[in-house]
Design a protein around this motif. Sequence first.
Motif, PDB file in Angstrom:
ATOM      1  N   ASP A  89     -44.000  26.349 -29.562  1.00  0.00           N
ATOM      2  CA  ASP A  89     -43.865  25.178 -29.861  1.00  0.00           C
ATOM      3  C   ASP A  89     -44.337  24.511 -30.105  1.00  0.00           C
ATOM      4  OD1 ASP A  89     -43.886  24.150 -27.558  1.00  0.00           O
ATOM      5  OD2 ASP A  89     -41.617  23.713 -27.343  1.00  0.00           O
ATOM      6  N   LEU A  90     -46.207  25.114 -30.428  1.00  0.00           N
ATOM      7  CA  LEU A  90     -47.007  24.158 -31.036  1.00  0.00           C
ATOM      8  C   LEU A  90     -46.842  23.791 -31.573  1.00  0.00           C
ATOM      9  CD1 LEU A  90     -50.112  24.978 -27.954  1.00  0.00           C
ATOM     10  CD2 LEU A  90     -47.671  23.025 -28.058  1.00  0.00           C
ATOM     11  N   SER A  91     -47.424  22.632 -32.317  1.00  0.00           N
ATOM     12  CA  SER A  91     -47.243  22.803 -34.158  1.00  0.00           C
ATOM     13  C   SER A  91     -47.941  22.375 -34.712  1.00  0.00           C
ATOM     14  CB  SER A  91     -46.780  21.284 -34.389  1.00  0.00           C
ATOM     15  OG  SER A  91     -47.281  20.138 -33.781  1.00  0.00           O
ATOM     16  N   TYR A  92     -49.598  22.075 -34.107  1.00  0.00           N
ATOM     17  CA  TYR A  92     -51.434  22.165 -34.214  1.00  0.00           C
ATOM     18  C   TYR A  92     -51.797  23.840 -33.985  1.00  0.00           C
ATOM     19  CZ  TYR A  92     -55.439  20.174 -35.668  1.00  0.00           C
ATOM     20  OH  TYR A  92     -56.691  19.443 -36.180  1.00  0.00           O
ATOM     21  N   TYR A  93     -51.569  24.188 -32.578  1.00  0.00           N
ATOM     22  CA  TYR A  93     -52.058  25.510 -32.376  1.00  0.00           C
ATOM     23  C   TYR A  93     -51.276  26.688 -32.953  1.00  0.00           C
ATOM     24  CZ  TYR A  93     -55.796  21.788 -29.703  1.00  0.00           C
ATOM     25  OH  TYR A  93     -55.977  20.937 -30.097  1.00  0.00           O
ATOM     26  N   ARG A  94     -52.680  27.370 -33.018  1.00  0.00           N
ATOM     27  CA  ARG A  94     -51.482  29.181 -32.948  1.00  0.00           C
ATOM     28  C   ARG A  94     -51.646  29.651 -31.580  1.00  0.00           C
ATOM     29  NH1 ARG A  94     -54.513  32.526 -37.739  1.00  0.00           N
ATOM     30  NH2 ARG A  94     -52.904  34.158 -36.567  1.00  0.00           N
ATOM     31  N   THR A  95     -52.334  29.570 -30.623  1.00  0.00           N
ATOM     32  CA  THR A  95     -52.120  30.356 -29.696  1.00  0.00           C
ATOM     33  C   THR A  95     -51.880  29.110 -28.902  1.00  0.00           C
ATOM     34  OG1 THR A  95     -54.338  32.133 -30.108  1.00  0.00           O
ATOM     35  CG2 THR A  95     -53.840  31.990 -28.212  1.00  0.00           C
ATOM     36  N   TYR A  96     -50.844  29.803 -28.232  1.00  0.00           N
ATOM     37  CA  TYR A  96     -50.212  28.570 -27.323  1.00  0.00           C
ATOM     38  C   TYR A  96     -51.259  29.511 -25.639  1.00  0.00           C
ATOM     39  CZ  TYR A  96     -47.442  26.714 -23.470  1.00  0.00           C
ATOM     40  OH  TYR A  96     -46.735  25.590 -22.294  1.00  0.00           O
ATOM     41  N   SER A  97     -52.013  27.748 -25.084  1.00  0.00           N
ATOM     42  CA  SER A  97     -52.632  28.327 -24.013  1.00  0.00           C
ATOM     43  C   SER A  97     -51.641  26.544 -23.174  1.00  0.00           C
ATOM     44  CB  SER A  97     -53.496  27.623 -23.637  1.00  0.00           C
ATOM     45  OG  SER A  97     -54.375  26.861 -24.555  1.00  0.00           O
ATOM     46  N   ARG A  98     -52.096  26.198 -21.861  1.00  0.00           N
ATOM     47  CA  ARG A  98     -51.892  25.357 -21.177  1.00  0.00           C
ATOM     48  C   ARG A  98     -52.269  23.986 -21.809  1.00  0.00           C
ATOM     49  NH1 ARG A  98     -50.576  24.212 -14.917  1.00  0.00           N
ATOM     50  NH2 ARG A  98     -49.428  22.609 -14.945  1.00  0.00           N
ATOM     51  N   LYS A  99     -53.625  24.461 -21.505  1.00  0.00           N
ATOM     52  CA  LYS A  99     -54.877  23.370 -21.653  1.00  0.00           C
ATOM     53  C   LYS A  99     -54.606  22.352 -23.811  1.00  0.00           C
ATOM     54  CE  LYS A  99     -57.654  23.535 -18.784  1.00  0.00           C
ATOM     55  NZ  LYS A  99     -57.706  22.131 -17.947  1.00  0.00           N
ATOM     56  N   ASN A 100     -53.804  23.787 -24.357  1.00  0.00           N
ATOM     57  CA  ASN A 100     -53.766  23.157 -25.962  1.00  0.00           C
ATOM     58  C   ASN A 100     -52.712  22.555 -26.487  1.00  0.00           C
ATOM     59  OD1 ASN A 100     -55.917  24.895 -26.923  1.00  0.00           O
ATOM     60  ND2 ASN A 100     -54.899  26.444 -27.674  1.00  0.00           N
TER      61      ASN A 100
END
Length: 599
Positions: free
Chosen positions: A354-365
Motif C-alpha cells: 500500500d505504498l503511495s510513493y514507490y512502485r516496488t514494495y520492500s521493507r526499506k522503501n
Amino acid sequence: MRFQGDSKVQRFHLAANRQQRHQKLSHSHSDDSMDEEQTMCSREAAEKSIKYYLKNSSLHGLKYIAEESITIPERVFFGISFVLVVILSGFFISNIYIKWSASPIIISTSAKQQLTSNIPFPAITICNLNQALRSRVQSISSTSKNYSLLMNLCSKDYDQTITYIGTWTYFKALLVEVAQPCDEMLLHCSFGSRKEICSTIFNSILTDDGLCCTFNALDPIYLFRNYTDDVRIEPAAENSKFKAIDWTPESGYAKNLPEFYYPRTSGGTGSRMGLTVVLNASTAEYYCTKSMGNGFKVLVHNPAELPKVTNYGFVVSAGREARIPIEPVYEDATPSIRSIKKAVRRCLFSDENDLSYYRTYSRKNCELECEAKLLLRECSCVLYYLPRIDPAARVCGPNDNNCTNRVQTEIESSKTNLSCENCWPGCFELTYKSVMSSSTIVAGPSYQNGEQLPERLFNASQNGNVNDLAILHFYYLNNNFRSTTKSEMFGFTEFLSNTGGLLGLFMGFSIFSVIEIVYYVTMRPFCASRTMHDRRRRRQAELLWLTPVRQRRRLNLQLQRPPPPYSQLGKARPGAKIKQSLWQTLRVGRDPIVYPYLD
C-alpha cells in the motif's frame, strides 16, 4: 314362505355386516398408519436406533457399551474409557492446531542453486563525506535563502535565527550548485573487464548523506508511482546505449531483453569481472561533513530501493584501495502462503503493498515512507531526502532539528508511539552481504603494480596528492548461490493427516466414521419413513382392488331399500354357515405390521 323370508333376512344382515366391516377396515388402516408414525418417532425407536449404531459402528469401544451379554459396570467402564480417549485425542489435536496457527511458515534452504546471472548486480551508491565544496559555498551570503538550505544540508543546529521555509525546487538547485558532481568524483570506471564512461553508468541521486552517485540502480520511471522529471537530479541521457528496464525481486527480468540494459547482471566472478572505480575526494574542498575523516561512504543495496547511507553505509578512507566481495541473499516464497493471513506470515507480496510513493514494495522503501509521514505529522515538514508524499510540504530547516532528531530517535529505537512496525519484509527480497578489506595506495615511478589502471591518475606531479584518491573493487566470489524459501510448515493436508493419525490411533476414527454418523442421523430415518409410506400406499391399493365394484353397487342398493316387515322375516337355519368373501378371508389372515427401522 317362511324359508323365503328367512333368506331375505339373512341377506339383509349379511349386507349390513359387510358395510360395518368395510368401515372398520378403513378405520383400522388409518389407525395402523398413525401407530406406525408414532412408533417411528417414539423414544423407544430412538433408543433402538442408537443401540443399533453402537453395535455396528466402526469406532473402537462403542460396541461394548451396547453389548447386553456383559454387566452394567463393564459397560460403564468402556463408556468412561471412550470419553477419556476422546478428551486425550482432543488435547493432542489442539496442540497441533496451536502450532499450525501460530507458526504456519517455515524458511528452508532451496535444494537447487541459482545463478548470479539471473539476478542484477547490486546497486552501488558512493557519497563523498564532504557535503559541499568550499569554493562554491564562499559565494553564498549568510543572509540569503540558499544559506538556510545549506545549513540544513550540513545539519547545523546552532543557528536558530534562520526561519526561511525551503521547498524542494530551491533545495535541488542548491545541491547541484554546491555538491561535488559525479564526473569530478569518478575518475575511472570499469565493469566486466571493460572500461566504461563513468557518467554513462553512474547517475546522481539524493540521499541522507547529500548528493551521491549510484551505479546499476532502477530508473526513477520504474521506481516511483507518480513519476515526473522533477524527481531527477539531472536529466536522463538521451543517446545512452543502455536502456532502462523494469525489474522486481518477485517477477525478475522480462524474457526478451535488449542488448544493453540496466540494472545489468554480473559478467562473472572475481575483481576483474566486477566493478572497479577510482575516486577523487578533493580534501582541500571540504566544507561540512557528517564524519570526522575524509574519504567516501559506500552502500551496497537492492537496485529497487533508495539508499540510506548515513546509518548503513561503510566508510572508505582516501588514499586506500579497498576490495569488497559481495554475496547475494535471495528470499522467495511459495504461492501457497498467500492463503495465510498477513499478520501471521509477516511478509507481503508485491501486489499487496500500500505504498503511495514507490512502485516496488520492500521493507526499506516502506520505512522511508513511514518516516516521511511521521515527520509530516509531528514536525509539519519532510527532510529533503525522504519521499515527497505531499508535494506542498515544506523541507525541514535548521529550526526543525530538535523535532526531527526526536522523531528519528524514537523510530530507530522502535518505540510504540512512533514506530514503523507495520513495515513487514517482502515475501520476495534481494539483499547483499559485503565485507571490506583495504590497504594504503602506494604510487610512484619506481613502484610497479599489476593493476590495469591509468598511470596518469597516480602521477603525483600532475594530479596533486595521491592521498585524495581511493580505489574500490566490487565483485562476486561465486557465480551461484542458494536461496531461502518461505513455505507452509503445516498446510491443510498436513494438519488433516496429523489429526487423522491421532484419531485413528486413539479411536480408530476415519472418514467413513463420519459417513456412518451422517447415515444414522439423516439417511436411515428418511429411508424408514419412505418405506412405511410406500407400504401404506400399497395397502390402500390392495383394499380398492380386492373390493368388487359390483358388490359395492349391490350393497349401496340394498342399503337404499327399506327393511321388510317383521312378519315376513324368517329365522336362519341353525348350523348354517355364512359364506365369507375373499377380502374377509385375507383380512383374517393378514400378517402383523413389520417396521424395518425398528428391527
